[in-house]
Design an enzyme around this catalytic site. Structure first.
Site, mmCIF file in Angstrom:
data_model
loop_
_atom_site.group_PDB
_atom_site.id
_atom_site.type_symbol
_atom_site.label_atom_id
_atom_site.label_comp_id
_atom_site.label_asym_id
_atom_site.label_seq_id
_atom_site.Cartn_x
_atom_site.Cartn_y
_atom_site.Cartn_z
ATOM 1 N N ASN A 27 0.882 -1.174 0.000
ATOM 2 C CA ASN A 27 0.000 0.000 0.000
ATOM 3 C C ASN A 27 0.917 1.220 0.000
ATOM 4 O O ASN A 27 1.439 1.598 1.046
ATOM 5 C CB ASN A 27 -0.895 -0.030 1.250
ATOM 6 N N TRP A 28 1.107 1.788 -1.178
ATOM 7 C CA TRP A 28 2.055 2.908 -1.300
ATOM 8 C C TRP A 28 1.522 4.194 -0.671
ATOM 9 O O TRP A 28 2.262 5.154 -0.499
ATOM 10 C CB TRP A 28 2.383 3.164 -2.774
ATOM 11 N N LYS A 29 0.238 4.234 -0.391
ATOM 12 C CA LYS A 29 -0.405 5.458 0.132
ATOM 13 C C LYS A 29 -0.092 6.634 -0.796
ATOM 14 O O LYS A 29 0.068 6.424 -1.995
ATOM 15 C CB LYS A 29 0.031 5.717 1.586
ATOM 16 N N HIS B 136 -9.789 1.409 4.418
ATOM 17 C CA HIS B 136 -8.556 1.617 5.195
ATOM 18 C C HIS B 136 -8.845 2.598 6.330
ATOM 19 O O HIS B 136 -9.630 3.530 6.166
ATOM 20 C CB HIS B 136 -7.455 2.155 4.279
ATOM 21 N N GLU C 131 -7.257 4.996 7.432
ATOM 22 C CA GLU C 131 -7.011 6.410 7.093
ATOM 23 C C GLU C 131 -8.207 6.993 6.353
ATOM 24 O O GLU C 131 -8.560 8.162 6.536
ATOM 25 C CB GLU C 131 -5.708 6.525 6.280
ATOM 26 N N GLU D 236 -5.976 -4.532 10.390
ATOM 27 C CA GLU D 236 -4.959 -3.509 10.607
ATOM 28 C C GLU D 236 -5.293 -2.702 11.862
ATOM 29 O O GLU D 236 -6.089 -1.763 11.808
ATOM 30 C CB GLU D 236 -4.906 -2.550 9.409
ATOM 31 N N GLY E 168 1.923 2.618 10.691
ATOM 32 C CA GLY E 168 2.889 3.702 10.522
ATOM 33 C C GLY E 168 3.534 4.140 11.825
ATOM 34 O O GLY E 168 4.168 5.192 11.889
ATOM 35 N N SER F 32 2.906 -1.801 10.451
ATOM 36 C CA SER F 32 4.338 -1.855 10.744
ATOM 37 C C SER F 32 4.963 -3.227 10.488
ATOM 38 O O SER F 32 5.856 -3.644 11.215
ATOM 39 C CB SER F 32 4.616 -1.383 12.179
ATOM 40 N N GLY G 83 2.559 -1.041 4.313
ATOM 41 C CA GLY G 83 2.637 0.379 3.987
ATOM 42 C C GLY G 83 4.076 0.800 3.751
ATOM 43 O O GLY G 83 4.664 0.541 2.706
ATOM 44 N N GLY G 84 4.661 1.449 4.749
ATOM 45 C CA GLY G 84 6.004 2.025 4.630
ATOM 46 C C GLY G 84 7.032 1.091 4.000
ATOM 47 O O GLY G 84 7.782 1.501 3.093
HETATM 48 P P1 PGA Z 1 2.427 0.536 7.668
HETATM 49 O O1 PGA Z 1 0.989 0.732 6.980
HETATM 50 O O2 PGA Z 1 2.982 -0.785 7.143
HETATM 51 O O3 PGA Z 1 3.246 1.697 7.207
HETATM 52 O O4 PGA Z 1 2.206 0.496 9.131
HETATM 53 C C1 PGA Z 1 0.135 -0.357 6.753
HETATM 54 C C2 PGA Z 1 -1.138 0.132 6.120
HETATM 55 O O5 PGA Z 1 -1.619 1.206 6.488
HETATM 56 O O6 PGA Z 1 -1.705 -0.537 5.231
#
Ligand code: PGA
Length: 249
Positions: free
Chosen positions: A9-11, A94, A96, A166, A172, A211, A232-233
């Protein structure tokens, strides 16, 4: 046997040039295996991603989609458009999107149905906040998020979907859920679905996200009900992401 899935997930990250080198790194370094690997890119990069990944085993998707088919919805992107760019999956719900853009269970359910109508695979995200966990409400919260979609789409829809747990407090933050914490919630989600349809529940890939990195992936993916990860990251770094994919093997 469930298919392991690792989804990036590149966001809202990347430039044309950083995306080019990330894709190059993935194409060169990723060994084909039984894990389904995909990257969910920001819309403007989908063309570039599709050019780079067509003909490779790596699939791609988006991070959101409109519940509407077309029309006067300024700023929105339809599932049909995503289909034109070769997307196979769409992340939905998600945390977010829920927290920052006010997406509620009803809307997430509508989007889930729209994505499936077009034959794409929804990756439905559920997760609790730290307050909810501390109050002992984790399972109730994630089950409610899940059941809002099951009630709308029907249990059979989950034969062609992916679920992602999640925990909001782990996204994050560098603070990963322990394998025990994650496994407990994954098992509860699967059990809830099994009350309605055991075979759908047993076939559903449930990903953990929050994470995940190369250093903790193997331990998480080793749990019986964790079938891969939503990353994500760490998905922005080719080497790190490849190592996570290998852990899923
Ligand atoms: P993260 O994000 O790996 O940076 O914690 C995961 C996500 O939000 O899908």
């Amino acid at each position: 046997m469930r298919t392991p899935v690792v989804a990036g997930n590149w966001k809202m990250n990347g430039t044309r040039s950083s995306v080019a080198s990330l894709l190059q790194g993935l194409k060169q370094g990723l060994q084909p295996g039984r894990t389904e690997v995909l990257v969910c890119a920001p819309y403007p990069f989908l063309n570039q991603v599709s050019d780079a990944l067509s003909g490779t085993p790596i699939r791609w998707g988006a991070q959101n989609a409109s519940q509407h088919e077309s029309g006067a919805y300024t700023g929105e992107v339809s599932v049909a458009m995503l289909q034109e760019f070769g997307c196979s999956h769409v992340i939905l719900g998600h945390s977010e999107r829920r927290a920052l853009y006010g997406e509620q269970d009803d809307l997430v359910a509508d989007k889930f149905c729209a994505v499936q109508r077009a034959g794409l695979v929804p990756i439905l995200c559920v997760g609790e906040t730290l307050e909810q966990r501390d109050a002992g409400d984790t399972v109730a919260v994630v089950e409610e998020q899940l059941m809002a979609v099951v009630d709308r789409a029907g249990i059979a829809a989950f034969a062609d979907a992916v679920l992602a747990y999640e925990p909001v407090w782990a996204i994050g933050t560098g603070r990963t859920a322990t394998p025990e914490q994650a496994q407990e919630v994954h098992a509860a989600l699967r059990q809830r679905l099994a009350q309605i349809d055991e075979s759908v529940a047993n076939g559903l890939s449930i990903l953990y996200g929050g994470s995940v990195k190369a250093a903790n992936a193997a331990e998480l993916f080793g749990c019986p009900d964790i079938d891969g990860g939503l990353i994500g990251g760490a998905s922005l770094d080719a080497e790190e992401f490849i190592a996570i994919c290998q852990a899923a093997e």
